[in-house]
Scaffold this active site. Structure first.
Site, PDB file in Angstrom:
ATOM      1  N   TRP A 261       0.833  -1.207   0.000  1.00  0.00           N
ATOM      2  CA  TRP A 261       0.000   0.000   0.000  1.00  0.00           C
ATOM      3  C   TRP A 261       0.858   1.244   0.000  1.00  0.00           C
ATOM      4  O   TRP A 261       0.493   2.255  -0.614  1.00  0.00           O
ATOM      5  CB  TRP A 261      -0.959  -0.028   1.192  1.00  0.00           C
ATOM      6  CG  TRP A 261      -1.731  -1.307   1.257  1.00  0.00           C
ATOM      7  CD1 TRP A 261      -1.804  -2.188   2.303  1.00  0.00           C
ATOM      8  CD2 TRP A 261      -2.497  -1.900   0.200  1.00  0.00           C
ATOM      9  NE1 TRP A 261      -2.572  -3.272   1.972  1.00  0.00           N
ATOM     10  CE2 TRP A 261      -3.011  -3.125   0.677  1.00  0.00           C
ATOM     11  CE3 TRP A 261      -2.802  -1.528  -1.105  1.00  0.00           C
ATOM     12  CZ2 TRP A 261      -3.810  -3.971  -0.090  1.00  0.00           C
ATOM     13  CZ3 TRP A 261      -3.599  -2.372  -1.884  1.00  0.00           C
ATOM     14  CH2 TRP A 261      -4.090  -3.565  -1.378  1.00  0.00           C
ATOM     15  N   ASP A 262       2.009   1.206   0.668  1.00  0.00           N
ATOM     16  CA  ASP A 262       2.951   2.328   0.582  1.00  0.00           C
ATOM     17  C   ASP A 262       3.387   2.552  -0.868  1.00  0.00           C
ATOM     18  O   ASP A 262       3.445   3.688  -1.348  1.00  0.00           O
ATOM     19  CB  ASP A 262       4.199   2.043   1.419  1.00  0.00           C
ATOM     20  CG  ASP A 262       4.019   2.398   2.881  1.00  0.00           C
ATOM     21  OD1 ASP A 262       3.225   3.294   3.188  1.00  0.00           O
ATOM     22  OD2 ASP A 262       4.679   1.769   3.728  1.00  0.00           O
TER      23      ASP A 262
END
Length: 404
Positions: A163-164
């Site tokens: 997700w980063d």
């Protein structure tokens, strides 16, 4: 050399992955990205992995191509420097990227008093501004409960901060969209992107929310199988492990041809009463399919079928450790034009990636090392109008610093 984002300046106040990745992505396409940090370094200044001497390889990896300003932001003079830098007039300037918890003098409403058309990209943990990171978001949205061996009930986290990584790319896209909007309308804006919202959006985009809502199905663990189609890992005679994928009809046909199992699968289809040319059927009967294929791999070393698999365009891969990948994969070498051997002061010379995007009308920009903390302090101060005497006074008063 054509640099796609030549003339664009982004000021970055950030830490860890998502926001630094966004800034680095833009820098590797030619933007001037200036990262400001505290004089003693930002939150990720010593983030692992580190060298034996303690130098952060993480920092070196995610800040390539940027310039660095070290400044004491607890002082009014330091705050004035950062404000002047962010809000500097000029086309392509006035863009601020951050995932810091900004407040007071550095929040959007205060900064836009100095430049009305300011663009500010704010990356947050969740939509309410709460503290979330990849390793808390991922469990919250369900992926660890669907990851791991079929017979396991324990959650399995993922070593990749997915997700980063996705949020970083979306943040870069958001900046470019807002900058285009400003060129067309003259209006700046604050652009907000929450890490958790990015994960939730993908939960919906991949059909998982619909699967729960419409089908009432909570997806279980399936090991290394490919949900909805066929993929499976096998241990070969040599002890090496590979995975093959039969997602499309062509991929499935290539697997059968390369393993000489066409007849065996025709018989299996009749026995099961299933059409194995349908990807869903291949998933439903994945264990029976694997039983047909298993003897092929049990009796062969990888080097005995590698050439045939490649000739027949089988979609497959070896399982490797990071070390094995770096040492064995020819795509992780200067044979790949994305990579260069680059010296990183205080760390050493090693293979370093540039931008993975290749533009047909622009030469690929070779990777540029990350700056040392405060390496560009003086030139940045000069760029925003400080005289040599003023810069010297700022150093004397410990408001700014150069490289240690």
């Amino acid at each position: 050399m054509v640099r796609i984002l030549e003339g664009l300046r982004i000021v970055e106040g950030s830490a860890f992955v998502a926001a630094p990745l966004a800034g680095m992505t833009l820098a590797q396409m030619g933007a001037d990205v200036i990262r400001f940090d505290r004089i003693r370094g930002g939150l990720d200044n010593a983030r692992w992995p580190v060298t034996k001497s303690g130098r952060s390889l993480f920092w070196a990896g995610l800040n390539k191509g940027k310039r660095s300003l070290a400044v004491d932001m607890t002082t009014p003079r330091g705050q004035e420097i950062v404000t002047r830098l962010i809000c500097q007039p000029g086309e392509g300037k006035g863009i601020f990227l951050t995932n810091l918890r900004v407040r007071g003098w550095m929040d959007y409403d205060q900064l836009k008093k100095h430049r009305a058309d300011l663009i500010m990209m704010s990356v947050t943990g969740d939509r309410r501004g709460g503290p979330q990171v990849d390793y808390t978001v991922n469990p919250a949205v369900g992926f660890p409960m669907a990851t791991g061996p079929e017979d396991s009930t324990e959650p399995v986290g993922h070593v990749l901060p997915a997700w980063d990584c996705i949020t970083g790319q979306q943040a870069a896209l958001g900046i470019l969209a807002a900058e285009r909007h400003r060129r067309l309308t003259g209006n700046g804006q604050i652009v907000e992107l929450a890490l958790k919202d990015m994960a939730l959006a993908m939960l919906g985009n991949l059909g998982i929310i619909g699967e729960v809502t419409v089908n009432g199905y909570d997806r279980p663990k399936m090991g290394n199988s490919l949900y909805g189609a066929y993929a499976q890992d096998f241990v070969c005679k040599c002890g090496g492990r590979i995975i093959i994928v039969g997602l499309t009809q062509r991929q499935w046909d290539n697997i059968k041809a390369a393993t000489h199992t066409q007849e065996a699968f025709e018989e299996l289809a009749v026995r099961l009463g299933a059409n194995l040319n349908r990807e869903g059927a291949r998933f439903e009967h994945r264990h029976a399919i694997s039983e047909v294929l298993k003897p092929f791999f049990d009796t062969r070393r990888i080097d005995e079928f590698e050439a045939v698999f490649n000739e027949r365009s089988v979609t497959w891969s070896r399982y490797r450790s990071f070390k094995q990948a770096v040492e064995e994969d020819p795509d992780i070498s200067t044979d790949n034009p994305m990579f260069s051997m680059l010296e990183h002061p205080g760390i050493g010379t090693y293979l370093t990636p540039g931008n993975p995007i290749a533009f047909s009308d622009a030469e690929r920009i070779a990777p540029v090392r990350a700056p040392a903390l405060g390496e560009n302090t003086d030139e940045i101060l000069s760029d925003i109008g400080y005289s040599d005497g003023e810069i010297a006074n700022l150093h004397d008063d410990l408001i700014v610093a150069g490289p240690a």
